[in-house]
Write a protein that holds these residues in place. Sequence first.
Motif, short mmCIF file in Angstrom:
data_model
loop_
_atom_site.label_atom_id
_atom_site.label_comp_id
_atom_site.label_asym_id
_atom_site.label_seq_id
_atom_site.Cartn_x
_atom_site.Cartn_y
_atom_site.Cartn_z
N PHE A 101 0.84 -1.36 0.03
CA PHE A 101 0.14 -0.14 -0.01
C PHE A 101 0.80 1.17 0.08
O PHE A 101 0.59 2.20 -0.64
N GLY A 102 2.06 1.08 0.71
CA GLY A 102 2.74 2.38 0.61
C GLY A 102 3.49 2.51 -0.79
O GLY A 102 3.75 3.62 -1.12
N ILE A 103 3.79 1.38 -1.45
CA ILE A 103 4.26 1.65 -2.92
C ILE A 103 2.99 2.48 -3.84
O ILE A 103 3.58 3.14 -4.53
N ILE A 104 1.76 1.89 -3.47
CA ILE A 104 0.69 2.61 -4.20
C ILE A 104 0.88 4.17 -4.08
O ILE A 104 1.02 5.00 -4.93
N LEU A 105 0.86 4.64 -2.92
CA LEU A 105 1.06 6.04 -2.28
C LEU A 105 2.11 6.47 -2.96
O LEU A 105 2.24 7.80 -3.50
N PHE A 106 3.29 5.85 -2.90
CA PHE A 106 4.64 6.48 -3.58
C PHE A 106 4.49 6.75 -4.91
O PHE A 106 4.78 7.70 -5.71
N LEU A 107 4.09 5.59 -5.85
CA LEU A 107 3.83 5.59 -6.98
C LEU A 107 2.88 6.67 -7.67
O LEU A 107 3.20 7.46 -8.66
N ASN A 108 1.78 6.90 -7.13
CA ASN A 108 0.74 7.72 -7.36
C ASN A 108 1.12 9.07 -7.19
O ASN A 108 1.12 10.08 -7.96
N GLN A 109 2.18 9.31 -6.18
CA GLN A 109 2.66 10.82 -6.14
C GLN A 109 3.83 10.91 -7.08
O GLN A 109 4.06 12.09 -7.44
N ALA A 110 4.45 9.76 -7.19
CA ALA A 110 5.82 9.86 -8.22
C ALA A 110 5.27 10.22 -9.66
O ALA A 110 5.82 11.29 -10.10
N VAL A 111 4.32 9.76 -10.25
CA VAL A 111 3.57 9.99 -11.57
C VAL A 111 3.04 11.35 -11.51
O VAL A 111 3.10 12.24 -12.51
N LYS A 112 2.43 11.94 -10.51
CA LYS A 112 2.07 13.08 -10.36
C LYS A 112 3.02 14.45 -10.55
O LYS A 112 2.99 15.35 -11.05
N LEU A 113 4.25 14.13 -9.89
CA LEU A 113 5.34 14.87 -9.89
C LEU A 113 5.96 14.93 -11.20
O LEU A 113 6.53 15.93 -11.70
N LEU A 114 6.22 13.79 -11.89
CA LEU A 114 6.60 13.59 -13.30
C LEU A 114 5.81 13.99 -14.51
O LEU A 114 6.45 14.65 -15.35
N PHE A 115 4.53 13.86 -14.41
CA PHE A 115 3.67 13.94 -15.34
C PHE A 115 2.53 14.95 -15.26
O PHE A 115 1.92 15.36 -16.04
N GLY A 116 2.37 15.35 -13.93
CA GLY A 116 1.28 16.24 -13.57
C GLY A 116 0.02 15.45 -12.69
O GLY A 116 0.08 14.28 -13.16
N ALA A 117 -0.86 16.18 -12.37
CA ALA A 117 -1.98 15.41 -12.00
C ALA A 117 -3.08 15.20 -12.93
O ALA A 117 -4.17 14.35 -12.57
N GLY A 118 -3.01 15.85 -14.05
CA GLY A 118 -3.86 15.82 -14.94
C GLY A 118 -3.87 14.67 -15.99
O GLY A 118 -2.89 14.06 -15.83
N ALA A 119 -5.22 14.22 -16.57
CA ALA A 119 -5.22 13.23 -17.56
C ALA A 119 -4.43 13.32 -18.87
O ALA A 119 -4.26 14.47 -18.96
N ILE A 120 -3.82 12.35 -19.31
CA ILE A 120 -3.09 12.37 -20.59
C ILE A 120 -3.44 11.49 -21.47
O ILE A 120 -4.01 10.42 -21.08
N GLY A 121 -3.68 11.84 -22.68
CA GLY A 121 -4.24 11.22 -23.70
C GLY A 121 -3.18 10.52 -24.48
O GLY A 121 -2.11 10.92 -24.75
N VAL A 122 -3.34 9.28 -25.05
CA VAL A 122 -2.46 8.45 -26.08
C VAL A 122 -3.22 8.32 -27.05
O VAL A 122 -4.36 7.61 -27.47
N PRO A 123 -2.53 8.60 -28.20
CA PRO A 123 -3.17 8.69 -29.87
C PRO A 123 -3.40 7.01 -29.90
O PRO A 123 -2.40 6.36 -29.75
N MET A 124 -4.58 6.54 -30.59
CA MET A 124 -4.67 5.43 -30.97
C MET A 124 -4.05 5.05 -32.11
O MET A 124 -3.73 5.89 -33.10
N PRO A 125 -3.34 3.90 -32.30
CA PRO A 125 -2.53 3.52 -33.78
C PRO A 125 -3.46 3.75 -34.90
O PRO A 125 -4.68 3.16 -34.80
#
Length: 306
Positions: A101-125
């Motif tokens: 559970f601690g890993i979940i909290l760490f990774l969720n905060q890590a992606v917020k720090l690296l990519f921001g808290a907003g949603a990211i879209g990935v173009p479909m092939p």
Amino acid sequence: MSWALLVVETLNGLQLGVMLFLIAAGLTVTFGVMDVVNLAHGAQYMVGAYLIALFADLTGNFWLGLALTLPSALAFGLALEFVVFRRLYERDHVSQILATFGIILFLNQAVKLLFGAGAIGVPMPEALSGTVALMPGLLYPIYRLALIGFGLATAIMLYILVNHTRVGMRVRAGATHPEIVAALGVDIRRLFMIVFGFGAMLAGFAGALAAPIFSVEPGMGDNLLILSFVVIVIGGVGSVRGALMAAVLVGLVDTLGRAFGPQLLRLALTPAAASQTGRALAPMLIYVTMAAVLFFRPAGLFPARR
């Protein structure tokens, strides 16, 4: 209730089932072999989605991004096993739950720090971005059909790997008799590391495939983790075949229940009451299904042979 809607919702249920299988397959093998409760498996699904978003943006090509995502997800899983999980093998399940559970909290905060808290879209092939006519007047996205195909192909390959290869034989033997396997010269620690890394790669693969359909955002794997544990319980811990059958069952029950539950309740209730009751009952259907399965088969539909 139209036939077109029934076909669409059935395919949507299959697609959800395939996604759950890709997550639950790695989780059930990890739990069945290593006896580790890994709540962070949903976060590994999230990491796969962020990796495909990063690599697809850098390369400008979804398939190149996927080719880079898979080994990266594998390397991430191996690193996570080396840094954290190998220290949990001898601990009780409560300690494992708290640590993961601690890993979940760490990774969720890590992606917020690296990519921001907003949603990211990935173009479909581009090759899979269109639709196909399933019947007159009914179009369905090609990518969703391809996703179902990818999941079924992965299930077949995983079944062959686990049940008909030397590596799979060692994995199954290590799950039931680790001391004997170690006495025969197999490095159990390395075997556990490979199994964990492979499970993380499957979760990352699921996240990469889901990225063009769903929003890539922090915590996106948390809800699917709960459904994945339901899949494992219904299918049987350690059973790849059980994970596939249970994932499809859960996907269909959840999707069809949400789509048609209110309509069926209108046979006995007023439209307003049926709509409100249907929305309240729909999320419970998968847990009712789990309870029913466990009542008749406490070990799951297809428990792993010991």
